[in-house]
Motif scaffolding. Structure first.
Motif, PDB file in Angstrom:
ATOM      1  N   GLY A 266       0.724  -1.032  -0.131  1.00  0.00           N
ATOM      2  CA  GLY A 266       0.132   0.235   0.293  1.00  0.00           C
ATOM      3  C   GLY A 266       0.768   1.554   0.140  1.00  0.00           C
ATOM      4  O   GLY A 266       0.341   2.203  -0.847  1.00  0.00           O
ATOM      5  N   GLY A 267       1.702   1.180   0.411  1.00  0.00           N
ATOM      6  CA  GLY A 267       2.635   2.086   0.578  1.00  0.00           C
ATOM      7  C   GLY A 267       3.257   2.207  -0.295  1.00  0.00           C
ATOM      8  O   GLY A 267       3.695   3.517  -0.530  1.00  0.00           O
ATOM      9  N   VAL A 268       4.121   1.458  -0.952  1.00  0.00           N
ATOM     10  CA  VAL A 268       4.508   1.272  -2.519  1.00  0.00           C
ATOM     11  C   VAL A 268       3.711   2.266  -3.384  1.00  0.00           C
ATOM     12  O   VAL A 268       3.986   2.950  -3.986  1.00  0.00           O
ATOM     13  N   ALA A 269       2.328   1.392  -3.459  1.00  0.00           N
ATOM     14  CA  ALA A 269       1.198   1.860  -4.292  1.00  0.00           C
ATOM     15  C   ALA A 269       1.340   3.900  -4.156  1.00  0.00           C
ATOM     16  O   ALA A 269       1.111   4.063  -5.381  1.00  0.00           O
ATOM     17  N   TYR A 270       1.085   3.751  -2.887  1.00  0.00           N
ATOM     18  CA  TYR A 270       0.689   6.014  -3.322  1.00  0.00           C
ATOM     19  C   TYR A 270       2.952   6.478  -3.591  1.00  0.00           C
ATOM     20  O   TYR A 270       2.366   7.216  -4.147  1.00  0.00           O
ATOM     21  N   ALA A 271       3.711   5.687  -3.567  1.00  0.00           N
ATOM     22  CA  ALA A 271       4.704   5.916  -3.703  1.00  0.00           C
ATOM     23  C   ALA A 271       4.785   6.266  -5.002  1.00  0.00           C
ATOM     24  O   ALA A 271       5.770   7.645  -5.495  1.00  0.00           O
ATOM     25  N   VAL A 272       4.289   5.326  -6.001  1.00  0.00           N
ATOM     26  CA  VAL A 272       4.682   5.557  -7.409  1.00  0.00           C
ATOM     27  C   VAL A 272       3.131   6.234  -7.685  1.00  0.00           C
ATOM     28  O   VAL A 272       3.595   6.457  -9.463  1.00  0.00           O
ATOM     29  N   LEU A 273       2.213   6.505  -7.217  1.00  0.00           N
ATOM     30  CA  LEU A 273       0.724   7.324  -7.985  1.00  0.00           C
ATOM     31  C   LEU A 273       1.765   8.776  -8.538  1.00  0.00           C
ATOM     32  O   LEU A 273       2.364   9.322  -8.100  1.00  0.00           O
ATOM     33  N   PRO A 274       1.470   8.874  -9.690  1.00  0.00           N
ATOM     34  CA  PRO A 274       1.594   9.566 -10.261  1.00  0.00           C
ATOM     35  C   PRO A 274       1.178  11.474  -9.727  1.00  0.00           C
ATOM     36  O   PRO A 274      -0.280  11.649  -9.518  1.00  0.00           O
ATOM     37  N   LYS A 275       1.654  12.199  -9.563  1.00  0.00           N
ATOM     38  CA  LYS A 275       1.690  13.389  -9.212  1.00  0.00           C
ATOM     39  C   LYS A 275       0.055  14.207  -9.587  1.00  0.00           C
ATOM     40  O   LYS A 275      -0.791  14.549  -9.361  1.00  0.00           O
ATOM     41  N   LYS A 276       0.113  13.825 -11.223  1.00  0.00           N
ATOM     42  CA  LYS A 276      -1.394  14.316 -11.692  1.00  0.00           C
ATOM     43  C   LYS A 276      -2.397  13.767 -11.019  1.00  0.00           C
ATOM     44  O   LYS A 276      -3.728  14.444 -10.598  1.00  0.00           O
ATOM     45  N   PHE A 277      -2.230  12.403 -11.109  1.00  0.00           N
ATOM     46  CA  PHE A 277      -3.531  11.486  -9.856  1.00  0.00           C
ATOM     47  C   PHE A 277      -4.225  12.722  -8.834  1.00  0.00           C
ATOM     48  O   PHE A 277      -5.135  12.848  -8.651  1.00  0.00           O
ATOM     49  N   ILE A 278      -2.458  12.574  -8.318  1.00  0.00           N
ATOM     50  CA  ILE A 278      -3.138  13.635  -6.839  1.00  0.00           C
ATOM     51  C   ILE A 278      -4.074  14.916  -6.881  1.00  0.00           C
ATOM     52  O   ILE A 278      -4.323  14.807  -6.397  1.00  0.00           O
ATOM     53  N   ALA A 279      -3.543  15.606  -7.836  1.00  0.00           N
ATOM     54  CA  ALA A 279      -3.873  17.036  -8.325  1.00  0.00           C
ATOM     55  C   ALA A 279      -4.907  16.637  -8.856  1.00  0.00           C
ATOM     56  O   ALA A 279      -6.365  17.597  -8.405  1.00  0.00           O
ATOM     57  N   THR A 280      -5.749  15.776  -9.342  1.00  0.00           N
ATOM     58  CA  THR A 280      -7.037  14.792 -10.218  1.00  0.00           C
ATOM     59  C   THR A 280      -7.769  14.969  -8.644  1.00  0.00           C
ATOM     60  O   THR A 280      -9.464  15.476  -8.905  1.00  0.00           O
ATOM     61  N   VAL A 281      -7.153  14.239  -7.977  1.00  0.00           N
ATOM     62  CA  VAL A 281      -8.439  13.975  -6.854  1.00  0.00           C
ATOM     63  C   VAL A 281      -8.841  14.739  -5.972  1.00  0.00           C
ATOM     64  O   VAL A 281      -9.879  15.302  -5.546  1.00  0.00           O
ATOM     65  N   SER A 282      -7.141  15.823  -5.923  1.00  0.00           N
ATOM     66  CA  SER A 282      -7.696  17.122  -4.695  1.00  0.00           C
ATOM     67  C   SER A 282      -8.199  18.137  -5.507  1.00  0.00           C
ATOM     68  O   SER A 282      -9.534  19.045  -5.393  1.00  0.00           O
ATOM     69  N   ALA A 283      -8.866  18.001  -6.864  1.00  0.00           N
ATOM     70  CA  ALA A 283      -9.169  19.586  -7.761  1.00  0.00           C
ATOM     71  C   ALA A 283     -10.576  18.576  -7.479  1.00  0.00           C
ATOM     72  O   ALA A 283     -11.556  19.593  -7.904  1.00  0.00           O
ATOM     73  N   PHE A 284     -11.412  17.206  -7.460  1.00  0.00           N
ATOM     74  CA  PHE A 284     -12.239  16.928  -7.231  1.00  0.00           C
ATOM     75  C   PHE A 284     -13.514  17.085  -6.391  1.00  0.00           C
ATOM     76  O   PHE A 284     -14.199  17.299  -5.903  1.00  0.00           O
ATOM     77  N   PHE A 285     -11.898  17.134  -4.783  1.00  0.00           N
ATOM     78  CA  PHE A 285     -12.488  16.479  -2.833  1.00  0.00           C
ATOM     79  C   PHE A 285     -12.237  18.295  -2.656  1.00  0.00           C
ATOM     80  O   PHE A 285     -12.816  18.395  -2.033  1.00  0.00           O
TER      81      PHE A 285
END
Length: 735
Positions: A266-285
């Motif tokens: 789970g920690g590794v999956a978060y580490a390799v997650l693209p920054k764009k995905f986090i930005a998209t989730v942040s924009a959504f919520f």
């Protein structure tokens, strides 16, 4: 299209988790499915997902039949009756027939009742929470009921994840760690912690053990603590915490190693997650903060102030126009004629005779002719007047007397009109200044919000508690930080690491007790080292004045003003000119406006003082440079390759109302040295002799200026004028 694929893939994953049989009942997958159908999601995409998810985890014909009946009924509703929400309860009840029969065949009446009760109940729970997500994406504060429903969905997700295992490997810890990290990074730490508690509660209910609730709280707290740090550190941190927790409380479970592996993945999956995905989730919520209104008010106030300045400038302009249009004029000639006739001809015995012969009209001609020749005499009188007027001598004396008074009035009116022209010009100049200020003031401030959370997280990681951060588009930062945790060097280090540039820090007390406001301005990429040297012609003072000044917008200005002559008067003039120019540049005006305004002021001052000007303005970020020359000697630019000579011809400043300086725009390079001299230096050299001295000089600008002055003095035994040399060299800042 891509977003739709991601959305329905996520919904399929939820159906897989919720469709897992828990305590011999499967109400949650069907409940989520019914809520999505009522919310107008695509039934043709969701129906196969429901059938596959329930059949995959409850491998039996009865499961296939019950899910197929539910999917068929809901698809019919979605295709033909979706606009009539009132009939949905009827279709919803019909879709549960298969689940009721399936529960009756495989269990007791209690199981049937529990299944038929939980499916619509969970459908209601899912609808209450998903509806605000679908409509406004959490842009506004959730109601308490919506928060409770969301927590219930997370608890059920914890149940489903705990029941979904591949061998001894459970995906619970993988999803929990990943979800907590993403929620903390893109939404808030509070949401992340609540999510961990709810997921842990679901797992504890499934395993009938409080271990999962406690461990998920501890692991999530560690993950939240390391969110500001590099993402690669999250996996080792949560794994270490999990191991320490299990060891400290003596937890001995058969699947501990598998659980640890799940935590790590789970920690590794978060580490390799693209920054764009986090930005998209942040924009959504992401929800707009209260400071959005404040930022709007800041720009609104700037716009309103700019509009007010425009209106005030129009008032000054109209005052200037009316001042020019309303001029003072002396008395008309007809009034002078009436005064002469009233004084001389009133009691004359020939008055009526002169009136009949038109002699009075000749008096006007005499007055007009006398005005042009400054005095009346017998030669100015026409034959008709001189032959018929018996009081010609008294008449001429009266005209001369009135002419003296007339000339006084005329001089007064001319002086008044000239003063009005000067005042009108100044009023229009003030109007131009206000218009320029209004354009600058009304420009809205743009904010780089994507950097603000990064700064807050990094400062928190370094021990500085920041309550609020504003990042303007031009790079200026405003940080509100707790005083007891604030250290200037730590703030500089944090900003340097995030932006790869240096910042100038200014700390001021806040209106809130215990808090401080930090203003951070990015320092320019390049900087200058400068120096000067002068030599006065006499001991009354040097008529040359120079200035080195860093402007607030990342520009550097070097200026040299050579007042006409030498001594105190020349110095007073050059100092006044340079002070005006500095003040205009500080406000942010460009060179054309600055020089035009200063020149108008000087030309209308009435003083016969002039001066030569050299101005060099360098943008210390791009090195784009304006070289402005007004009747000044050549400016030299020295670099490692060659020596450039910049010349320009123009009348001195203050001579005419309108002035067109010589302006050259070019790009400099690090290591370039700019040299400016007054004519007292340049006149000491012939041809390219001064260029040779500059080219051969070495050392800092101060040493170059001193060397040039000394050479100029040696060239001429007697000092013919004040001598001044200023120079500066550009270099790149080092981080």
């Amino acid at each position: 299209m891509k977003r739709q694929i991601l959305l329905y893939s996520f919904l399929f994953a939820l159906l897989l988790v919720y469709s897992r049989a828990v305590f011999e009942v499967t109400p949650f997958g069907a409940g989520l499915y019914l809520a999505l159908i009522f919310l107008d999601f695509n039934s043709l995409a969701l129906s196969p997902m429901l059938i596959v998810s329930e059949y995959l985890f409850n491998f039996a014909p009865s499961s296939l039949i019950s899910s197929s009946v539910c999917a068929l009924v809901c698809t019919v509703y979605s295709l033909f009756f979706r606009h009539n929400k009132r009939v949905f309860p009827l279709f919803g009840a019909a879709s549960l027939i298969g689940y009721g029969i399936n529960a009756l065949r495989s269990g007791s009446a209690v199981t049937v009742a529990l299944t038929l009760f939980l499916i619509p109940l969970f459908a209601f729970v899912c609808y209450v929470f998903i509806n605000p997500l679908q409509n406004h994406r959490l842009k506004y504060k959730l109601l308490d009921t919506e928060i409770v429903c969301g927590a219930a969905m997370l608890v059920v997700a914890g149940l489903g994840l705990s029941a979904t295992a591949v061998g001894q490997f459970s995906p619970f810890w993988l999803v929990a760690v990943f979800a907590v990290c993403v929620a903390g990074k893109s939404v808030s730490n509070t949401v992340a912690l609540v999510s961990a508690v709810c997921l842990g509660l679901g797992a504890s209910l499934y395993y009938n053990s409080p271990f999962f609730l406690a461990a998920s709280c501890v692991v999530s707290a560690t993950a939240i603590l390391f969110l500001p740090a590099p993402r690669a550190l999250v996996a080792p941190a949560v794994c270490s915490t999990f191991v320490a927790f299990c060891f400290y409380f003596g937890v001995e479970t058969q699947g501990t190693l598998y659980a640890l592996a799940s935590v790590f993945v789970g920690g590794v999956a978060y580490a390799v997650l693209p920054k764009k995905f986090i930005a998209t989730v942040s924009a959504f919520f992401g929800a707009p903060k209260s400071r959005t209104a404040l930022r709007y008010m800041v720009n609104k106030n700037r716009r309103d102030t700019g509009n007010e300045l425009v209106r005030v400038s129009e008032i000054f302009w109209e005052m200037g126009e009316s001042m020019v249009q309303t001029t003072v004029t002396p008395k008309k000639l007809s009034l002078l004629k009436d005064a002469v006739t009233a004084r001389v001809c009133e009691h004359c015995v020939n008055r009526d005779k002169c009136a009949e012969q038109g002699v009075f009209q000749e008096i006007s001609a005499l007055i007009e002719c006398s005005i042009n020749s400054d005095r009346a005499n017998i030669l100015n009188a026409s034959p008709l007047l001189s032959e018929n007027c018996v009081n010609i001598v008294a008449l001429i004396d009266c005209v001369n007397d009135l002419l003296i008074k007339y000339e006084g009035l005329k001089r007064k009116s001319d002086t008044t009109n000239a003063a009005k022209v000067v005042v009108a010009s100044q009023l229009k100049g003030v109007s131009d200044i206000l218009k320029s200020m209004s354009l600058k003031q009304s420009t809205p401030i743009n904010y780089a919000e994507e950097h603000e959370k990064r700064i807050m997280d990094d400062l928190t990681y370094r021990g500085v508690i920041a309550g609020e951060v504003w990042v303007k588009e031009d790079g200026e930062l405003i940080i509100v930080a707790l005083k007891s945790t604030l250290k200037e060097q730590i703030v500089k280090k944090s900003l340097r690491a995030l932006f790869k540039k240096e910042f100038f820090i200014k700390i001021e007390d806040s209106a809130l007790t215990g808090w401080a406001v930090v203003t951070a301005q990015p320092t320019p990429v390049y900087d200058v080292v400068f120096g000067s040297c002068n030599n006065c012609k006499n001991e009354q003072g040097c008529g040359d004045t120079h200035s080195f000044m860093k402007l607030t917008d990342g520009r550097f200005m070097a200026a040299l003003c050579d007042g006409m002559g030498c001594g105190a008067r020349a110095r007073e003039f050059s100092s006044r000119v340079l002070s005006l120019i500095e003040n205009f540049y500080r406000v942010g005006f460009d060179h054309s406006f600055v020089l035009d305004s200063v020149n108008k002021f000087l030309s209308l001052s009435g003083e016969e003082t002039f001066g030569a000007m050299d101005i060099v303005v360098v943008d210390l970020n791009s090195l784009v440079t304006d070289i402005i020359k007004i009747s000044s000697p050549a400016t030299y630019i020295k670099n490692t390759e060659k020596l450039l000579k910049i010349e320009g011809n123009c009348l001195p400043i203050g001579v005419l109302d309108e002035m067109k300086p010589a302006v050259k725009t070019m790009s400099l390079k690090p290591g370039d040295t700019v040299v400016m001299t007054s004519d007292g230096v340049s006149d000491c050299f012939d041809g390219d002799d001064m260029a040779g001295v500059i080219n051969s000089a070495s050392g800092l600008p101060k040493e170059l200026a001193s060397s040039l002055i000394n050479t100029a003095i040696n060239q001429r035994c007697a000092r013919s004028d004040d001598m001044t040399v200023i120079a500066f060299r550009i270099f790149k800042r080092e981080l």
